[in-house]
Write an enzyme that holds these catalytic residues in place. Structure first.
Site: not given
Ligand code: NAP
Ligand code: GCO
Length: 264
Positions: A144, A157
């Site tokens: 992240s 986080y």
């Molecule tokens: P999301 O839309 O909330 O999707 C999360 C996924 O993880 C869902 O499929 C959820 O399904 C599953 N999940 C959550 N907890 C779980 C558990 N304990 N066991 C198994 N599955 C689980 O999140 P996203 O935004 O795609 O993010 C995916 C990853 O990228 C995360 O690690 C997040 O921190 C990271 N990330 C996101 C962003 C962003 O801007 N969106 C940026 C940087 C990093 P269920 O609810 O059915 O379990």
């Molecule tokens: C926030 C965001 C994040 C992003 C992501 C950034 O509240 O600042 O949700 O932390 O999802 O991980 O890379």
């Protein structure tokens, strides 16, 4: 010849029911890999299976909470039996809780660390022995901006994602000699359900202030999309990255390179 093909490879993408995980699983499948994925909710599992089917992607989907070592062990054994030993693991499942630190309960902090940091340890630990026997392996940890930066309300986080960056480097250090590469992808601000509250329109129809803030902080002047992560994931899963180890590839539209707009 440079080889980005994943033909014949078995990939497990955790939390790939929707969002970033779904796009990464799609990309790995399009590059030739057989896909297994998991999530916690049966409803999410069924919707995801239907979405993969619409794209013509065969998948094995599991209900498995990545914080539970016994559930992970059962899932990995089943994948090995039906698809073969895992070549590629993407530790994608993750959650966030946006709560000021002094108001956050210790149980809430622990839950975030459990899913975002301890679970990648649990799942990696379960697949590394198979990778060692097979003579190669790729682990991609979804990190992240918060692996590098802090901000209000995301202490748990940031602590977890900073830790995940170091777990990545440690797996690379400890298992590099077995031809296992462990790298991270550090997405910038990506439009998914996780960040939806930060993009909700105001009552008057105008942008959420955080939405405008992110656009102003991003040289690309937009939110990322899950599709932006597809090419980087294929690169880090393929033979093309065999000498890349312990690296975090930030896919952030330039946020980490940018000091911010100068005042007018
Ligand atoms: P999301 O839309 O909330 O999707 C999360 C996924 O993880 C869902 O499929 C959820 O399904 C599953 N999940 C959550 N907890 C779980 C558990 N304990 N066991 C198994 N599955 C689980 O999140 P996203 O935004 O795609 O993010 C995916 C990853 O990228 C995360 O690690 C997040 O921190 C990271 N990330 C996101 C962003 C962003 O801007 N969106 C940026 C940087 C990093 P269920 O609810 O059915 O379990
Ligand atoms: C926030 C965001 C994040 C992003 C992501 C950034 O509240 O600042 O949700 O932390 O999802 O991980 O890379």
């Amino acid at each position: 010849m440079v080889n980005f093909s994943l033909k014949g490879k078995v990939a497990l993408v955790t939390g790939a029911a929707y969002g970033i995980g779904f796009a990464i699983a799609q990309a790995l499948a399009e590059a030739g890999a057989q896909i297994a994925f998991n999530c916690r909710s049966t409803e999410h599992l069924e919707t995801a299976k239907a979405a993969y089917a619409r794209l013509g992607i065969p998948v094995r989907g599991y209900i498995c909470d990545v914080t539970k070592e016994d559930e992970v062990a059962r899932m990995v054994a089943d994948i090995e039996e039906h698809l073969g030993v895992i070549d590629i693991l993407v530790n994608n499942a993750g959650i966030i809780k946006r709560i000021p630190m002094t108001e956050m309960k210790v149980e809430e902090f622990r839950q975030v660390v459990d899913i975002d940091l301890t679970a990648p340890f649990i799942v990696s630990k379960a697949v590394i022995p198979g990778m060692i026997k097979k003579g190669h392996g790729k682990i991609i940890n979804v990190c992240s901006m918060m692996s590098e930066l802090g901000r209000e309300t995301v202490s748990a986080y940031a602590a977890a994602k900073g830790g995940l960056k170091m777990l990545t480097r440690n797996i690379a250090s400890e298992y590099g000699e077995y031809n296992i590469q462990c790298n991270g992808i550090g997405p910038g601000y990506i439009a998914t359900p996780q960040t939806a509250p930060l993009r909700e329109k105001q009552a008057d129809g105008s942008r959420h202030p955080f939405d405008s803030f992110i656009i102003s902080k991003t040289p690309a002047a937009r939110w990322g999309t899950p599709e932006d992560l597809m090419g980087p994931a294929v690169f880090l899963a393929s033979d093309a990255s065999d000498f890349v180890n312990g690296h975090i590839l930030y896919v952030d539209g330039g946020i980490l390179a940018y000091i911010g707009k100068q005042p007018k």
